[in-house]
Motif scaffolding. Structure first.
Motif, PDB file in Angstrom:
ATOM      1  N   HIS A  71       0.769  -1.189  -0.065  1.00  0.00           N
ATOM      2  CA  HIS A  71       0.134  -0.030  -0.203  1.00  0.00           C
ATOM      3  C   HIS A  71       0.841   1.250  -0.125  1.00  0.00           C
ATOM      4  N   ARG A  74       1.905   1.845  -3.692  1.00  0.00           N
ATOM      5  CA  ARG A  74       0.995   2.253  -4.597  1.00  0.00           C
ATOM      6  C   ARG A  74       0.478   3.762  -4.181  1.00  0.00           C
TER       7      ARG A  74
ATOM      8  N   ALA B 128      -9.725   2.401  -4.033  1.00  0.00           N
ATOM      9  CA  ALA B 128      -9.207   2.501  -2.837  1.00  0.00           C
ATOM     10  C   ALA B 128      -7.866   1.860  -2.718  1.00  0.00           C
ATOM     11  N   ARG B 129      -8.168   0.574  -3.079  1.00  0.00           N
ATOM     12  CA  ARG B 129      -6.718  -0.425  -2.968  1.00  0.00           C
ATOM     13  C   ARG B 129      -5.768   0.306  -3.877  1.00  0.00           C
ATOM     14  N   GLY B 132      -3.708   3.006  -2.363  1.00  0.00           N
ATOM     15  CA  GLY B 132      -2.868   2.714  -1.416  1.00  0.00           C
ATOM     16  C   GLY B 132      -3.458   2.804  -0.017  1.00  0.00           C
ATOM     17  N   MET B 133      -4.793   2.595   0.061  1.00  0.00           N
ATOM     18  CA  MET B 133      -5.461   2.413   1.345  1.00  0.00           C
ATOM     19  C   MET B 133      -5.185   1.034   2.009  1.00  0.00           C
ATOM     20  N   THR B 134      -4.726   1.011   3.411  1.00  0.00           N
ATOM     21  CA  THR B 134      -4.703  -0.294   3.723  1.00  0.00           C
ATOM     22  C   THR B 134      -6.140  -0.950   4.076  1.00  0.00           C
ATOM     23  N   GLN B 137      -8.235   1.222   6.450  1.00  0.00           N
ATOM     24  CA  GLN B 137      -8.675   2.538   5.888  1.00  0.00           C
ATOM     25  C   GLN B 137      -9.850   2.312   4.860  1.00  0.00           C
TER      26      GLN B 137
END
Lengths: 255, 521
Positions: A71, A74, B128-129, B132-134, B137
């Protein structure tokens, strides 16, 4: 900037991609071109870790992927795709602010950044208050681009970004993005099945077939008499269309 | 009629407060368990199928049975706790009701939660992925807000179910709006039944509407609706719960009763005598027959009335009949030794299976005892309640006196008395303290061979209270104080079809009649 080495992905025992090796230098605009099922989207998603490769290595900016949680990688790479995926419960401003917020920016900086990005993608500022449902398809894709660019990534990955738009909007947006690419000094990888789009926007076209690279060259090189018959037939249609359009333009007008 | 409405209103604040406390706690616990489970289930198929299957399975258990099952389970756990940690806990009342209702509320929350989260637009999830959201999140910023209307709809369903099912907490000893319904059914007080159903339906509807306001606020993104709904729920819950805050805190006496009129009257009588000493008294009514004794032995109720024949067969597991005096003596010593339970003494009347006839008819035939009846039985019809002909009492009676009736017919109790009045039946099986015996001018036939075991009403005191002089002092005057005629009269005032009294009113009358103590109303 991006280095793929022997990248492989296997789905249900069938090899979807690879082994595929590709190096993309900084500042280049690369189109991954091919029909459906050729592995172009899978390849793109393995670059930012949305899909985990079964073999091979990915290096982004010199660092091997896997050294940090995916993440975090990204957040440094912009990602745009055909369905856009704007968050329907957030305003346009809030959508654009997601990346900067994840990066931990301060509020005033985020506010000025959203204004800047709306200008950059040629959208009026008052649109920022609206919800995504109140926008046209082209406007939504512009917001999608603004959102991907908000946190200032050096790399952009785009999966059929203009695929759902009408031809005129599509051409507009394509040219606008190409200008942004040059102005911001981005490295862009765009997946498309549209040969004309690839020819007009990209510096370099990589043709994929059955998960392997069939051809790799500049638009000029591919349009010139390329040895591979599949590539030749692929380039045939746009060339013929261009010649006919040119003929029409040059032909003496009647009446 | 007015009296019954007034009586219903008088206890309303307490019943409503207990009902709301139970429903709110169960729903809160249900949400606290089901939502995280729904998140886990939406992420992971290995969690999804077992949890949804489990929740569905729980839903197939009838709610009353689910509530009832928790009592013995908790009792066993409490006993374990006592041996291991020296500490038991309350296995009757709030805890089993809370656990059962919590389990019951889980399915709609879980199912809607999973459907809501998994139904979020996949493009939004991919964005969302991609940004870079975990996982967390993504859940908090994207999935939960988008799934909120569906999740809220599930919570709404669960709230309505929980409030409705909470009425079933009464038989496991938790006060709720169900007290109206159970007490009303048992004394044929339809005002109470109606009141209980109406109150619980009204509560469920109001809650549903307020939650609906929150749901529509979420769907239409109108914050004021959510605030109004939330504030309405909060104010309503606090107002309903306020009587609890002013209630006397501290250890109070708990008097129990089983689920028929006589028991309710005696429980009210004991409670009012205790209250007259200044004590705070709670009543746990409508307990199951076996539940009552176990609850007493475990110290969850302090006193209640049981019958020697019931204790003899059900607790001591005896089938013989050594006679009234021996049964009483052995019960007194055995209950003490086995469970530490104190048998304070017989109240003075018996509530046994008996054979009864119209007085005029018996007189005409010259029948006083069952032995006299045997000679005439071949010409007579027996009417019985639905259970009697399959009970050991009937076998014992038939064998002891050689009874052979012309015809034996089972009736609903009300119809049995009607059949006797119409002459369709000549002899019926009756309970010896039934109010209708006096009212219908019946006589109970004597049992000279003691074929029927004695069913003397006796006061039992829990092990924790055997030294409690205030309790013993308040209840001891009842020993030997109530003759069967007085009990029958009291039962009749509650059981009759018109001009009914509530058990509390009947208890007050009874107290005046037997002239002991001044129970307050």
């Amino acid at each position: 900037m991006i280095e793929l080495t022997d990248l492989t992905k296997i789905y249900g025992g069938r090899r979807a991609v690879g082994p595929l090796s590709l190096t993309i230098p900084k500042g280049q605009f690369v189109a991954l071109l091919g029909g459906s099922g050729c592995g172009k989207t899978t390849t793109l998603k393995m670059i930012n870790g949305l899909i985990t490769p079964d073999g091979g290595a990915v290096k982004v900016g010199g660092a091997p992927a896997g050294e940090e949680p995916p993440h975090l990688l990204r957040r440094r790479i912009g990602y745009v795709f055909q369905e856009v995926g704007l968050f329907p419960h957030m305003t346009i401003d809030e959508n654009i602010a997601v990346g900067p917020k994840l990066a931990g920016w301060e509020r005033p900086r985020i506010t000025s950044r959203t204004q800047e990005l709306l200008d950059l993608v040629a959208l009026p500022n008052e649109l920022g208050e609206r919800l995504p449902s109140g926008l046209s398809g082209g406007q939504r894709q512009r917001v999608g681009m603004a959102r991907a660019l908000a946190a200032g990534p050096r790399i952009m990955l785009m999966d059929e970004p203009f695929g759902a738009l009408d031809p005129i909007t599509r051409d507009d947006l394509g040219r606008d993005y190409r200008m942004l690419h040059d102005r911001l000094g981005l490295t862009s990888v765009m997946v498309t099945h549209d040969v004309m789009e690839a020819l007009l926007l990209a510096d370099r076209i990589v043709v994929l077939d059955k998960g392997a690279i069939l051809a790799d060259g500049s638009p000029g090189e591919l349009l010139a008499d390329y040895p591979d018959p599949i590539v030749r037939s692929l380039m045939e249609t746009p060339r013929r269309q261009a010649e006919r359009v040119e003929a029409l333009i040059r032909a003496p007008r009647h009446g | 009629m007015d009296d019954r409405w007034a009586a219903a209103w008088r206890v309303a604040p307490d019943y409503l407060a207990q009902h709301v406390l139970l429903s709110v706690s169960a729903l809160a616990l249900g949400v606290a368990i089901s939502l995280p489970l729904a998140v886990a289930a939406s992420r992971n198929a290995a969690v999804r199928w077992p949890s949804l299957f489990g929740a569905s399975l729980i839903q197939t258990i009838p709610s009353l049975a689910l509530l009832a099952l928790f009592y013995p389970l908790l009792l066993a756990l409490s006993a374990l706790g006592k041996t291991w940690f020296g500490h038991g806990f309350q296995a009757l009342g709030f805890l089993p009701s809370l656990l059962a209702l919590t389990l019951y509320s889980m399915l709609p929350i879980l199912r809607n939660g999973v459907a809501g989260i998994m139904g979020v637009d996949h493009a939004a999830v991919e964005a969302a992925r991609g940004m870079g959201m975990t996982s967390l999140q993504r859940l908090i910023r994207v999935e939960l807000p988008l799934a909120a209307p569906v999740i809220m709809a599930g919570i709404r369903t669960a709230a309505v179910w929980t409030i409705g099912a909470a009425t079933l907490a009464t038989p496991v000893g938790q006060t709720s709006l169900g007290n109206y319904i159970f007490l009303g059914l048992q004394t044929e007080n339809w005002v109470f039944v109606l009141f209980g159903c109406g109150a619980s339906a009204g509560l469920a509807l109001c809650t549903d509407q307020l939650l609906g306001l929150i749901e529509s606020g979420l769907t239409q993104r109108r914050p004021w609706r959510m605030w109004v709904g939330g504030a309405g729920l909060l104010v309503g819950a606090l107002a309903a719960l306020s009587p609890l805050a002013s209630a006397t805190v501290g250890r109070s006496y708990v008097v129990g009763s089983k689920n028929f009129s006589e028991q309710s009257i005696l429980s009210e009588l004991m409670a009012s005598r205790l209250e007259a000493t200044g004590a705070h008294v709670q009543q746990k009514q409508d307990l199951g027959s076996a539940t009552a004794y176990r609850a007493l032995a475990a110290g969850e109720i302090d006193a209640y009335v049981d019958y020697t024949g019931t204790l003899w067969t059900n607790v001591l597991d005896r089938r013989d009949n050594p006679g009234r005096a021996v049964v009483l003596r052995e019960l007194t010593s055995n209950l003490k030794r086995r469970d530490g339970v104190m048998l304070l003494g017989p109240i003075g009347f018996e509530n046994a299976y008996a054979l009864a006839m119209r007085a005029d008819r018996a007189k005409a035939l010259g029948i006083v005892t069952i032995a006299d009846l045997a000679a005439h039985a071949a010409d007579l019809n027996l009417g019985s309640d639905l259970e009697f002909l399959s009970r050991p009492e009937w076998t014992a009676l038939r064998n002891a006196y050689g009874l052979r009736f012309r015809k034996e017919t089972s009736y609903q109790p009300t119809f049995m008395y009607r059949a006797l009045a119409d002459g369709e039946a000549d002899v019926i099986s009756a309970f010896s303290s039934d109010g209708r015996i006096a009212a219908d001018h019946l006589i109970v036939l004597g049992d000279p061979r003691e074929a029927l075991p004695p069913y003397d009403a006796v006061i039992l005191v829990s092990p924790a209270r055997v030294e409690d002089s205030r309790l013993l002092g308040a209840l001891r005057p009842l020993v030997g104080a109530i003759p069967v005629a007085a009990m029958r009269a009291a039962n009749y005032t509650v059981d009759r079809d018109t001009d009914k009294l509530t058990p509390a009113q009947a208890a007050a009358d009874l107290a005046r009649r037997i002239g002991s103590g001044q129970p307050k109303q």
